[in-house]
Design an enzyme around this catalytic site. Sequence first.
Site, PDB file in Angstrom:
ATOM      1  N   GLY A 230      -6.851  18.950 -17.152  1.00  0.00           N
ATOM      2  CA  GLY A 230      -7.990  18.623 -16.299  1.00  0.00           C
ATOM      3  C   GLY A 230      -7.643  18.147 -14.908  1.00  0.00           C
ATOM      4  CD  GLU A 271      -3.596  18.902 -24.272  1.00  0.00           C
ATOM      5  OE1 GLU A 271      -2.741  18.886 -25.170  1.00  0.00           O
ATOM      6  OE2 GLU A 271      -4.815  18.946 -24.480  1.00  0.00           O
ATOM      7  N   GLY A 273      -2.954  22.757 -17.258  1.00  0.00           N
ATOM      8  CA  GLY A 273      -2.855  24.191 -17.072  1.00  0.00           C
ATOM      9  C   GLY A 273      -3.063  24.507 -15.601  1.00  0.00           C
ATOM     10  NE  ARG A 274      -8.810  23.644 -13.225  1.00  0.00           N
ATOM     11  CZ  ARG A 274      -9.729  24.522 -13.651  1.00  0.00           C
ATOM     12  NH1 ARG A 274     -10.007  25.577 -12.925  1.00  0.00           N
ATOM     13  NH2 ARG A 274     -10.376  24.310 -14.776  1.00  0.00           N
ATOM     14  NE  ARG A 309     -11.947  28.562 -12.415  1.00  0.00           N
ATOM     15  CZ  ARG A 309     -12.329  27.939 -11.329  1.00  0.00           C
ATOM     16  NH1 ARG A 309     -12.192  28.508 -10.150  1.00  0.00           N
ATOM     17  NH2 ARG A 309     -12.829  26.726 -11.396  1.00  0.00           N
ATOM     18  CE1 TYR A 313     -16.931  27.796 -16.561  1.00  0.00           C
ATOM     19  CE2 TYR A 313     -15.079  28.709 -15.355  1.00  0.00           C
ATOM     20  CZ  TYR A 313     -15.636  28.275 -16.534  1.00  0.00           C
ATOM     21  OH  TYR A 313     -14.876  28.300 -17.671  1.00  0.00           O
ATOM     22  CB  CYS A 341     -23.722  47.506 -14.460  1.00  0.00           C
ATOM     23  SG  CYS A 341     -23.195  49.144 -13.979  1.00  0.00           S
ATOM     24  CD  GLU A 342     -23.942  41.270 -16.167  1.00  0.00           C
ATOM     25  OE1 GLU A 342     -24.608  40.503 -15.419  1.00  0.00           O
ATOM     26  OE2 GLU A 342     -24.203  41.451 -17.359  1.00  0.00           O
TER      27      GLU A 342
HETATM   28  C1  LIG Z   1      -8.099  24.100 -21.369  1.00  0.00           C
HETATM   29  C2  LIG Z   1      -7.367  22.976 -21.955  1.00  0.00           C
HETATM   30  C3  LIG Z   1      -6.341  22.337 -21.239  1.00  0.00           C
HETATM   31  C4  LIG Z   1      -5.966  22.711 -19.826  1.00  0.00           C
HETATM   32  O1  LIG Z   1      -6.959  22.408 -18.933  1.00  0.00           O
HETATM   33  P1  LIG Z   1      -6.673  22.494 -17.357  1.00  0.00           P
HETATM   34  O2  LIG Z   1      -8.003  22.186 -16.768  1.00  0.00           O
HETATM   35  O3  LIG Z   1      -6.236  23.886 -17.097  1.00  0.00           O
HETATM   36  O4  LIG Z   1      -5.633  21.502 -17.042  1.00  0.00           O
HETATM   37  C5  LIG Z   1      -5.650  21.335 -21.864  1.00  0.00           C
HETATM   38  N1  LIG Z   1      -5.947  20.958 -23.120  1.00  0.00           N
HETATM   39  C6  LIG Z   1      -6.919  21.521 -23.839  1.00  0.00           C
HETATM   40  C7  LIG Z   1      -7.188  21.060 -25.220  1.00  0.00           C
HETATM   41  C8  LIG Z   1      -7.666  22.554 -23.288  1.00  0.00           C
HETATM   42  O5  LIG Z   1      -8.646  23.120 -23.991  1.00  0.00           O
END
Ligand SMILES: *Cc1c(COP(=O)(O)O)cnc(C)c1O
Length: 422
Positions: A230, A271, A273-274, A309, A313, A341-342
Site C-alpha cells: 500500500g 509486502e 508491490g506498487r 487502471r 479506477y 468497444c468500451e
Molecule cells: C495487492 C496486495 C499487496 C500489494 O499492494 P501494493 O499496493 O501494490 O503495495 C500486498 N499485500 C496484499 C495482501 C495484497 O493483496
Amino acid sequence: MPMSNDFKKRLLPAMADIVAHFGTPFHIYDEAGIYDTGLGLKKAFSNIDGFMEYYAVKALPNPSIMAIMHKMGFGFDCSSIPELVLSRQQGATGEKIIFTSNNTTDEDFKVAFSDGGCILNLDDTSLIPKLPAIPELICFRYNPGPRRTGNDIIGNPVEAKYGVSHDQILDAYRQMAELGSTRFGLHTMLASNELAYSYIVETTRMLLKLTEWLSAELNIRFEFINIGGGLGIPYRPEESPLDLTQMSREIIELFDTYQSDNGYAPKLFMESGRYMTGPHGVLVTKAINHKNIYRKYIGVDACMSALMRPGMYGAYHHIDVFGKDPAKLSTEKVDVVGSLCENIDKFAVERELPVIDTDDILIIQDTGAHGHAMGFNYNAKLRPKELLLRQNGSVELIRREETMADYFSTLNFEKNVLNIKA
Ligand SMILES: *Cc1c(COP(=O)(O)O)cnc(C)c1O
C-alpha cells in the site's frame, strides 16, 4: 513526479531503436530503477533486525522482475497457486514466501504446504479446520473494522472481505496455540497507494499494540508483524513522493520502544508491490488515428488490455509524447483511446498534450505495477509484450505479446458432453 530523470536518461536515447526493433506497443521496465528503490527500502529499515520485504507478486508477475527481487534478498507475497509456483521457480522457499489468500480453497492449502511450504497468512478462523496440517508458524490477517478508517482506494475496513475481525483475533491465536503452533505473526493490509506516510506508521503502531495484548493474554510471542503493502507512488506530476525516510524513522522508533518495554521486538515484514516497481515501467504506444467529433480523440495501438487502471479506477497516468516538449510546443486537449468497444478504454481524458501526429510515440507512465498484470482479453484484445531495460543498457524481451493462438488455446479440448437422462 512520474518518470524519473534517471529513467528518462536511460530510456529516451534508445527509444527509437527499441521501437524499431521490437515494435509497439510494449511495457518496458527499468532494472536500475528497481534496484535503486529496493536497495533504498532495505537501507531505510536496516536498523530493524530481520526486516524483510515480500514483493507482492500480483503487481508484476514476471520471472525476470522477480529474479531482481530475489537477488536483493526479498521474499514473495502470493495469493494464488500460480504465484506460489512462480516464486518457487525463483528459488524462494519456506519462509521466503508468504501466502496471503482469501476465500482459500483446499487446493490452495495443498500447494501452500507442499514443496518446502511457506508462511501461511490465514484470512479467517473458519479455515482452521481445513488446514491439511498444523503449521509451526502461523499468521493471521487482521481486519480492524471500525477501529480504523481505510484509505481512499482500499475503502472502509468494515466493508472489506479480508481478515479476522477484532472480536475473533484473540480466539484465532488461542485455537492455533492449542492445536500446536508455536511461532506467530500478525498481518494487516489497510492501505493502497497511500502517499501519507503517517498512515503506514499508524498501522505499525496498531499491530505492535495488538501483539502486546495478544502476547499478554495468551503468553505467546510474536516473531513478526507484517504491515502489508500500500505504499503509494506519485502518479501526478504535482504529487510528492512518500517520505520514506521519515516513515522509517518513526517506525524504527516504535520498534525501539517495543524493545525496551518488552525486552524483545518482532521482525518487520512488508509486502509492497506498487512502490517497488510502479514508477519503473512505462507503456509505449503509437498514435495511429485522429478523430474529431465532439471531442478530439487520439487512437493508439495499445488498449486497456495493457493497462486497466484508468478505465477501472479513473486513475491518472502521466503521458509524454516522445520528442515533444509541451513547454515549447503548442498543445491541445485530447482523449487518448484504445480500440475496445468500451467507452472506458481511455488512457487519458481531456488531457492537454502537445499536438500529436500519426506515428508519434506516447509514453504512458507508472505502469510497472498493476499494469500488464491486470490486463484482460475482453473483446479478444491481446496483451502486449514486456521488455526489460537492463543496467548494462541492453533491452531484453521478457514476455512476448499474446497471439491469436494463445487466445484460441482454451478452445482446444477433448469432447466432453454430459447426457442427462429424462
Ligand atoms: C495487492 C496486495 C499487496 C500489494 O499492494 P501494493 O499496493 O501494490 O503495495 C500486498 N499485500 C496484499 C495482501 C495484497 O493483496
